[in-house]
Design an enzyme around this catalytic site. Structure first.
Site: not given
Ligand code: 4GW
Ligand code: MN
Length: 300
Positions: A55, A235, A258
């Site tokens: 997204i 989560e 990571d």
């Molecule tokens: C902060 O600005 C954002 S944008 C945090 C998540 C965002 C986001 C996440 C996005 O703009 N579009 C999106 O498709 N995602 C989906 O949610 C994407 O599949 C992503 O891998 C998942 C979880 O977000 P993340 O990977 O950023 O979370 P973390 O940092 O915990 O890996």
């Protein structure tokens, strides 16, 4: 098929926990024979769906994700990639191996990133009921900001599985960042909880994934009505679900890593690793005693 006889008197790994107290295997390199498992899953002609969300700016992660999955994810099995996106035109075309398909599902975007993350549960649940149940046997639901860097095969499949969060595999219960406010449906008391599961990697049969995502979505909606949002969003609800509906298999951090973390000796493979992204000001780092800054980073 020729292979070494299992030896009752010799455990395959003694340095890590390979079985939970409820008899769910924890998947580590060296504990299974992939040839045996492949033969079993080929016999059943198992079909596997891999879901990701891309997204807004996260469409930029799709190419690396798919290209690395073509090299390492369920090679030799029937695979369908399901890409949920708000911008179908930004998804490049791919040449896939035999037996592999890619489907794009157009979905709405949400303004808040927390909603983008959390609404995945609702959308996976909806599509499980409408579509996935007719097309695949198992679902694997992961973050898109990742790449496969080693084999991920049918050893991960089971009725319902979760993954140990790479920042918390050695943490104590008190350090787990479960939701601690009793008003939230994601609440877990200080003296409960088995593991800290990652929001970005779960799966199982379509039916079990429907149950899981439906629970998490309903819990989230119940919280919205109480004007509360669980600390780590989807989560937190996932961790609540797994506390009382225990997973039938658990993936070790080999499956979600990571490379900013120091690689411990027991980690023989890094199969699926985070793609570095800018952790900007929007993303507050959690302060955690006993868990390093790098590990805290994993949580935005
Ligand atoms: C902060 O600005 C954002 S944008 C945090 C998540 C965002 C986001 C996440 C996005 O703009 N579009 C999106 O498709 N995602 C989906 O949610 C994407 O599949 C992503 O891998 C998942 C979880 O977000 P993340 O990977 O950023 O979370 P973390 O940092 O915990 O890996
Ligand atoms: Mn991620």
């Amino acid at each position: 098929m020729l292979y070494e006889k299992p030896n009752t008197m010799r455990p395959l790994r003694t340095d890590v926990l390979t079985m939970t107290p409820w008899f769910a295997p924890i998947v580590w390199n060296g504990t299974y024979n992939l040839d045996i498992l492949n033969a079993q899953f080929h016999q059943r002609e198992v079909r596997i769906g891999l879901t990701v969300f891309a997204i807004k700016k996260y469409t930029g992660f799709v190419q690396t994700f798919i290209e690395s999955a073509e090299k390492f994810f369920m090679v030799g099995h029937k695979v369908t990639y399901y890409i949920f996106t708000d911008q179908a035109s930004d998804i490049p075309a791919f040449t896939l191996r035999d037996g592999r398909k890619l489907a794009i599902l157009e979905v709405p975007s949400y303004q808040r990133w927390q909603d983008v993350s959390m609404r995945r549960m609702e959308m996976i649940g909806d599509q499980s009921r409408l579509r996935f149940i007719h097309e695949v046997d198992y679902l694997v639901c992961v973050d898109v900001d990742m790449r496969f860097s080693d084999e991920v095969g049918v050893e991960i499949l089971s009725d319902v599985f979760g993954t140990l969060h790479p920042g918390f595999y050695s943490a104590s219960r008190e350090q787990f960042t479960y939701e601690r406010r009793a008003q939230s449906t994601a609440y877990i008391p200080k003296d409960e909880g088995d593991f800290y599961y990652a929001g970005g990697y779960f799966g199982g049969t379509v039916e079990e994934v429907y149950r899981l995502t439906n629970f998490c979505h309903n819990a989230m909606v119940a919280d919205i009505e109480k004007q509360i949002e669980a600390i780590w969003h989807d989560e937190s609800y996932l961790n609540k679900y797994f506390l009382y509906q225990k997973p039938t298999k658990i993936l070790s951090p080999e499956y979600l890593w990571d490379n900013d973390f120091e690689v411990p000796g027991f980690l023989k493979r890094r199969r699926f690793v985070a793609v570095p992204k800018n952790h900007n000001a929007i993303r507050s780092r959690r302060a955690l005693q006993g868990v390093s800054e790098a590990e805290g980073k994993f949580h935005r």
